[in-house]
Scaffold this motif. Structure first.
Motif, PDB file in Angstrom:
ATOM      1  N   THR A  10       0.831  -1.213   0.000  1.00 49.70           N
ATOM      2  CA  THR A  10       0.000   0.000   0.000  1.00 49.70           C
ATOM      3  C   THR A  10       0.859   1.253   0.000  1.00 49.70           C
ATOM      4  OG1 THR A  10      -0.213  -0.256   2.411  1.00 49.70           O
ATOM      5  CG2 THR A  10      -2.039  -1.026   1.064  1.00 49.70           C
ATOM      6  N   SER A  11       1.986   1.240   0.722  1.00 44.14           N
ATOM      7  CA  SER A  11       2.861   2.425   0.730  1.00 44.14           C
ATOM      8  C   SER A  11       3.554   2.597  -0.618  1.00 44.14           C
ATOM      9  CB  SER A  11       3.901   2.326   1.856  1.00 44.14           C
ATOM     10  OG  SER A  11       4.754   1.222   1.652  1.00 44.14           O
ATOM     11  N   SER A  12       3.889   1.484  -1.267  1.00 43.13           N
ATOM     12  CA  SER A  12       4.536   1.559  -2.582  1.00 43.13           C
ATOM     13  C   SER A  12       3.593   2.133  -3.633  1.00 43.13           C
ATOM     14  CB  SER A  12       4.997   0.167  -3.027  1.00 43.13           C
ATOM     15  OG  SER A  12       5.974  -0.335  -2.152  1.00 43.13           O
ATOM     16  N   LEU A  13       2.320   1.746  -3.563  1.00 38.74           N
ATOM     17  CA  LEU A  13       1.355   2.207  -4.558  1.00 38.74           C
ATOM     18  C   LEU A  13       1.092   3.705  -4.452  1.00 38.74           C
ATOM     19  CD1 LEU A  13      -1.137  -0.787  -4.373  1.00 38.74           C
ATOM     20  CD2 LEU A  13       0.395  -0.246  -6.252  1.00 38.74           C
ATOM     21  N   ASP A  14       1.322   4.262  -3.261  1.00 38.35           N
ATOM     22  CA  ASP A  14       1.141   5.703  -3.078  1.00 38.35           C
ATOM     23  C   ASP A  14       2.112   6.516  -3.938  1.00 38.35           C
ATOM     24  OD1 ASP A  14      -0.943   5.477  -1.353  1.00 38.35           O
ATOM     25  OD2 ASP A  14       0.276   5.581   0.464  1.00 38.35           O
ATOM     26  N   ARG A  15       3.225   5.891  -4.327  1.00 38.47           N
ATOM     27  CA  ARG A  15       4.280   6.620  -5.038  1.00 38.47           C
ATOM     28  C   ARG A  15       3.867   7.060  -6.442  1.00 38.47           C
ATOM     29  NH1 ARG A  15       9.371   6.226  -2.874  1.00 38.47           N
ATOM     30  NH2 ARG A  15       9.593   4.836  -1.079  1.00 38.47           N
ATOM     31  N   ILE A  16       2.879   6.372  -7.018  1.00 35.38           N
ATOM     32  CA  ILE A  16       2.534   6.737  -8.398  1.00 35.38           C
ATOM     33  C   ILE A  16       1.208   7.490  -8.490  1.00 35.38           C
ATOM     34  CG2 ILE A  16       3.863   4.902  -9.503  1.00 35.38           C
ATOM     35  CD1 ILE A  16       1.311   3.298  -9.723  1.00 35.38           C
ATOM     36  N   ARG A  17       0.709   7.919  -7.361  1.00 34.34           N
ATOM     37  CA  ARG A  17      -0.528   8.710  -7.391  1.00 34.34           C
ATOM     38  C   ARG A  17      -0.236  10.090  -8.012  1.00 34.34           C
ATOM     39  NH1 ARG A  17      -4.272   5.916  -4.645  1.00 34.34           N
ATOM     40  NH2 ARG A  17      -3.578   4.568  -2.952  1.00 34.34           N
ATOM     41  N   VAL A  30       8.466   1.261  -8.150  1.00 30.72           N
ATOM     42  CA  VAL A  30       7.367   0.609  -7.430  1.00 30.72           C
ATOM     43  C   VAL A  30       7.431  -0.908  -7.601  1.00 30.72           C
ATOM     44  CG1 VAL A  30       4.861   0.391  -7.234  1.00 30.72           C
ATOM     45  CG2 VAL A  30       5.881   2.628  -7.646  1.00 30.72           C
ATOM     46  N   LEU A  31       7.682  -1.351  -8.834  1.00 32.43           N
ATOM     47  CA  LEU A  31       7.777  -2.790  -9.087  1.00 32.43           C
ATOM     48  C   LEU A  31       8.953  -3.414  -8.340  1.00 32.43           C
ATOM     49  CD1 LEU A  31       6.977  -3.020 -12.908  1.00 32.43           C
ATOM     50  CD2 LEU A  31       5.592  -3.879 -11.018  1.00 32.43           C
ATOM     51  N   VAL A  34       7.749  -3.815  -4.831  1.00 33.36           N
ATOM     52  CA  VAL A  34       6.782  -4.916  -4.764  1.00 33.36           C
ATOM     53  C   VAL A  34       7.516  -6.250  -4.805  1.00 33.36           C
ATOM     54  CG1 VAL A  34       4.918  -6.083  -6.029  1.00 33.36           C
ATOM     55  CG2 VAL A  34       4.870  -3.596  -5.760  1.00 33.36           C
ATOM     56  N   ARG A  35       8.521  -6.342  -5.667  1.00 32.66           N
ATOM     57  CA  ARG A  35       9.312  -7.575  -5.773  1.00 32.66           C
ATOM     58  C   ARG A  35       9.983  -7.908  -4.441  1.00 32.66           C
ATOM     59  NH1 ARG A  35      14.530  -9.234  -6.960  1.00 32.66           N
ATOM     60  NH2 ARG A  35      14.680 -11.093  -8.290  1.00 32.66           N
ATOM     61  N   MET A  36      10.621  -6.905  -3.828  1.00 31.63           N
ATOM     62  CA  MET A  36      11.283  -7.124  -2.545  1.00 31.63           C
ATOM     63  C   MET A  36      10.274  -7.519  -1.461  1.00 31.63           C
ATOM     64  SD  MET A  36      14.459  -6.973  -2.897  1.00 31.63           S
ATOM     65  CE  MET A  36      14.773  -7.128  -1.135  1.00 31.63           C
ATOM     66  N   ALA A  37       9.111  -6.882  -1.489  1.00 32.65           N
ATOM     67  CA  ALA A  37       8.081  -7.186  -0.497  1.00 32.65           C
ATOM     68  C   ALA A  37       7.622  -8.640  -0.620  1.00 32.65           C
ATOM     69  CB  ALA A  37       6.895  -6.242  -0.664  1.00 32.65           C
ATOM     70  N   LEU A  38       7.453  -9.111  -1.843  1.00 38.85           N
ATOM     71  CA  LEU A  38       7.019 -10.490  -2.066  1.00 38.85           C
ATOM     72  C   LEU A  38       8.095 -11.481  -1.628  1.00 38.85           C
ATOM     73  CD1 LEU A  38       5.341 -10.056  -5.575  1.00 38.85           C
ATOM     74  CD2 LEU A  38       4.160 -10.542  -3.418  1.00 38.85           C
ATOM     75  N   LEU A  39       9.355 -11.178  -1.936  1.00 40.08           N
ATOM     76  CA  LEU A  39      10.438 -12.075  -1.533  1.00 40.08           C
ATOM     77  C   LEU A  39      10.569 -12.131  -0.013  1.00 40.08           C
ATOM     78  CD1 LEU A  39      13.149 -11.154  -4.212  1.00 40.08           C
ATOM     79  CD2 LEU A  39      11.848 -13.300  -4.042  1.00 40.08           C
ATOM     80  N   PHE A  51       4.761 -12.958 -11.564  1.00 37.71           N
ATOM     81  CA  PHE A  51       3.823 -11.930 -11.107  1.00 37.71           C
ATOM     82  C   PHE A  51       4.272 -10.541 -11.548  1.00 37.71           C
ATOM     83  CE2 PHE A  51       2.625  -8.753  -7.897  1.00 37.71           C
ATOM     84  CZ  PHE A  51       1.244  -8.853  -7.946  1.00 37.71           C
ATOM     85  N   ILE A  52       5.555 -10.220 -11.304  1.00 38.10           N
ATOM     86  CA  ILE A  52       6.094  -8.901 -11.674  1.00 38.10           C
ATOM     87  C   ILE A  52       6.018  -8.700 -13.185  1.00 38.10           C
ATOM     88  CG2 ILE A  52       8.185  -7.481 -11.736  1.00 38.10           C
ATOM     89  CD1 ILE A  52       6.892  -7.582  -8.993  1.00 38.10           C
ATOM     90  N   ALA A  53       6.343  -9.748 -13.937  1.00 42.92           N
ATOM     91  CA  ALA A  53       6.305  -9.646 -15.407  1.00 42.92           C
ATOM     92  C   ALA A  53       4.878  -9.374 -15.890  1.00 42.92           C
ATOM     93  CB  ALA A  53       6.837 -10.936 -16.023  1.00 42.92           C
ATOM     94  N   ALA A  54       3.914 -10.048 -15.296  1.00 43.61           N
ATOM     95  CA  ALA A  54       2.516  -9.871 -15.713  1.00 43.61           C
ATOM     96  C   ALA A  54       2.006  -8.477 -15.377  1.00 43.61           C
ATOM     97  CB  ALA A  54       1.646 -10.926 -15.032  1.00 43.61           C
ATOM     98  N   VAL A  55       2.345  -7.976 -14.173  1.00 43.27           N
ATOM     99  CA  VAL A  55       1.925  -6.630 -13.776  1.00 43.27           C
ATOM    100  C   VAL A  55       2.566  -5.583 -14.684  1.00 43.27           C
ATOM    101  CG1 VAL A  55       2.026  -4.885 -11.943  1.00 43.27           C
ATOM    102  CG2 VAL A  55       1.489  -7.261 -11.366  1.00 43.27           C
ATOM    103  N   LYS A  56       3.864  -5.750 -14.958  1.00 48.84           N
ATOM    104  CA  LYS A  56       4.595  -4.784 -15.781  1.00 48.84           C
ATOM    105  C   LYS A  56       4.018  -4.720 -17.193  1.00 48.84           C
ATOM    106  CE  LYS A  56       9.303  -3.607 -17.226  1.00 48.84           C
ATOM    107  NZ  LYS A  56      10.735  -3.980 -17.128  1.00 48.84           N
ATOM    108  N   GLU A  57       3.740  -5.878 -17.751  1.00 51.23           N
ATOM    109  CA  GLU A  57       3.213  -5.932 -19.120  1.00 51.23           C
ATOM    110  C   GLU A  57       1.866  -5.220 -19.224  1.00 51.23           C
ATOM    111  OE1 GLU A  57       1.809  -9.248 -22.447  1.00 51.23           O
ATOM    112  OE2 GLU A  57       2.933  -9.899 -20.673  1.00 51.23           O
ATOM    113  N   ARG A  58       1.030  -5.401 -18.203  1.00 51.88           N
ATOM    114  CA  ARG A  58      -0.301  -4.780 -18.241  1.00 51.88           C
ATOM    115  C   ARG A  58      -0.273  -3.294 -17.870  1.00 51.88           C
ATOM    116  NH1 ARG A  58      -4.742  -7.894 -14.995  1.00 51.88           N
ATOM    117  NH2 ARG A  58      -5.898  -6.138 -15.850  1.00 51.88           N
ATOM    118  N   ALA A  59       0.690  -2.907 -17.010  1.00 54.06           N
ATOM    119  CA  ALA A  59       0.667  -1.551 -16.463  1.00 54.06           C
ATOM    120  C   ALA A  59       1.331  -0.519 -17.359  1.00 54.06           C
ATOM    121  CB  ALA A  59       1.334  -1.539 -15.092  1.00 54.06           C
ATOM    122  N   ILE A  60       2.408  -0.911 -18.033  1.00 58.01           N
ATOM    123  CA  ILE A  60       3.153   0.065 -18.831  1.00 58.01           C
ATOM    124  C   ILE A  60       2.290   0.595 -19.980  1.00 58.01           C
ATOM    125  CG2 ILE A  60       5.093   0.357 -20.421  1.00 58.01           C
ATOM    126  CD1 ILE A  60       6.689  -1.492 -18.601  1.00 58.01           C
TER     127      ILE A  60
END
Length: 454
Positions: A10-17, A30-31, A34-39, A51-60
């Motif tokens: 949630t704190s990471s997502l605030d960065r792109i508002r 941000v990604l 998120v990667r570090m948080a998941l690990l 997961f990161i690859a799928a989010v990146k592909e859809r978000a960019i």
């Protein structure tokens, strides 16, 4: 579960508002977070990478709609991909088989198979209205059969006796014959576990499965083992045609790596979560609801379902009627509400499902179940007259009550203050005619910020 991961995401997502567009540059940092948080949450590396690859592909390059900010677009993408990782919908039990539908539980020793068998039996009996029998085919752990017999009595289902001199295959064949003759809907078979995966164990469980041909083969695994849980599940899945997973001890797993790894690595759905030691502490696994909790959106659907299952509706209606007649909300009523919350898994379980709780810092540390135990002890230490009319509690009575509960006078003063606040709130709900609606919905939870200590 997921406390740290939820806070980090949630704190990471605030960065792109406030950005007009999602680009590779403005989401790269941000990604990475998120990667570090998941690990750190002990999610398996292949899962993190995909997961990161799928989010990146859809978000960019995703354009922001007029009604959504870039942060909301990104949040939506992350939520959908979390659901994809865990399985997009609840995958329930398949009980469409000739009676009895046989459910076989497998797993390592100490994962919680026997307890899970009892929880599952209670769930099927109470939620699905099924007649259930249980049998233990564990002839290696001396107390296993007795433990299952005790638990069967506790949850009110049929126990089929077995003993250590029998062969596991003979035990289950006898149990199937019995369950057929007794016209049972479901037969749950608890199997032997080992301290580690070994060839003998796998050969035995494979032979047992072939003899039984169950409609459901559930792997029971301890969530606190993290990504090892997913790897162990895969090892079992290579030998047995698993139909799903029961993830146990999720109430003690602050990271959540197992829940995010099992489906991806095994290809098998998580069907249930074990969320405590009590026999009713089993929840169907809903990926979409869990994704919402991870992202700080709460899980009100599960909370309402929990209330409907656990709240004593007669008592709730009785209190609503009492308040409607203008009678006060006394300490007996207050105690009743504390017990209702306890039935719903305690305050920490409820707070975990409320939206935005992760953003309130350490509120779960301040509002813990120990506090509710103390409050109940203080009320129990009072006379019936004192509970009905707290205004009579003077200095000498306070000393007697707090000593009787083994607590301090300031603890009692805090309780009396909280009761006054709750009393005012109940009066307000009653005056507005909303008391019955509130009680039916969430069964007397402390509403509107009326948490103790605030």
């Amino acid at each position: 579960m997921f406390d740290n991961l939820s806070n980090r995401l949630t704190s990471s997502l605030d960065r792109i508002r406030g950005r007009a567009k999602l680009t590779e540059d403005n989401i790269q940092e941000v990604l990475r977070e998120v990667r570090m948080a998941l690990l750190e949450a002990d999610v398996a590396l292949p899962v993190v990478k995909d997961f990161i690859a799928a989010v990146k592909e859809r978000a960019i390059g995703a354009e922001v709609s007029k009604s959504l900010s870039p942060g909301q677009v990104f949040l939506k993408i992350v939520k959908q991909e979390l659901e994809n990782v865990m399985g997009q919908a609840n995958d329930g039990l398949n009980l469409r088989a000739a009676r009895p539908a046989i459910i076989l539980l497998a797993g390592l020793q100490g994962a919680g198979k026997t307890t899970s068998a009892a929880k599952l039996a209670k769930y099927l009996k109470e939620r699905e209205k099924k007649s259930v029998s249980m049998v233990s085919a564990d002839v290696y752990r001396p107390a296993a059969i007795k433990q299952l017999e005790t638990l069967a009595g506790e949850v009110g289902v049929d126990f089929i006796p077995s003993d250590l001199s029998q062969k596991p295959i003979d035990i289950v064949n006898n149990a199937i014959d019995y369950a057929k003759k007794a016209h049972k809907d479901v037969l749950i078979i608890d199997t032997a576990g080992r301290l580690a995966i070994d060839d003998d164990m796998m050969a035995e469980i494979k032979a047992l499965h072939a003899a039984v041909n169950p409609i459901e083969t559930l792997f029971v695994v301890d969530a606190m083992t993290g990504q090892d849980a997913a790897n162990t599940a895969k090892a079992f899945g290579d030998v047995l045609p698993l139909t799903g997973v029961i993830l146990t001890k999720t109430d003690g797993d602050a990271r959540g790596g197992a829940a995010l790894s099992v489906r991806h690595i095994t290809g098998k759905p998580i069907k249930f979560l074990g969320v405590g030691e009590k026999t009713d502490a089993l929840e169907p696994f809903h990926p979409d609801r869990l994704a919402s909790r991870i992202l700080g959106m709460g899980d009100m659907l599960s909370l309402i379902e929990q209330a409907e299952q656990q709240i004593d509706k007669d008592k709730a209606e009785k209190l609503a009627g009492k308040l409607k007649k203008g009678k006060g909300f006394d300490l007996e009523d207050f105690k009743e509400q504390l017990q209702q919350m306890k039935n719903m898994g305690g305050m920490s379980s409820m707070l975990d499902k409320l939206p935005g709780m992760g953003q309130l810092g350490n509120i779960q540390d301040k509002v813990n179940d120990k506090m509710f135990v103390q409050m109940e002890a203080l009320i129990n230490s009072m006379t019936p007259a004192e509970r009905r009319n707290p205004d009579v509690i003077n200095g000498s009575r306070k000393k007697r009550i707090s000593t009787g509960a083994g607590l301090q006078i300031q603890d009692l003063n805090r309780l009396l203050k909280q009761h006054k606040q709750m009393q005012k709130m109940m009066k307000k709900f009653s005056a507005k005619g909303g008391m019955q609606k509130m009680m039916r919905g969430l069964g007397g939870m402390m509403p509107g910020g009326g948490f103790p200590g605030r």
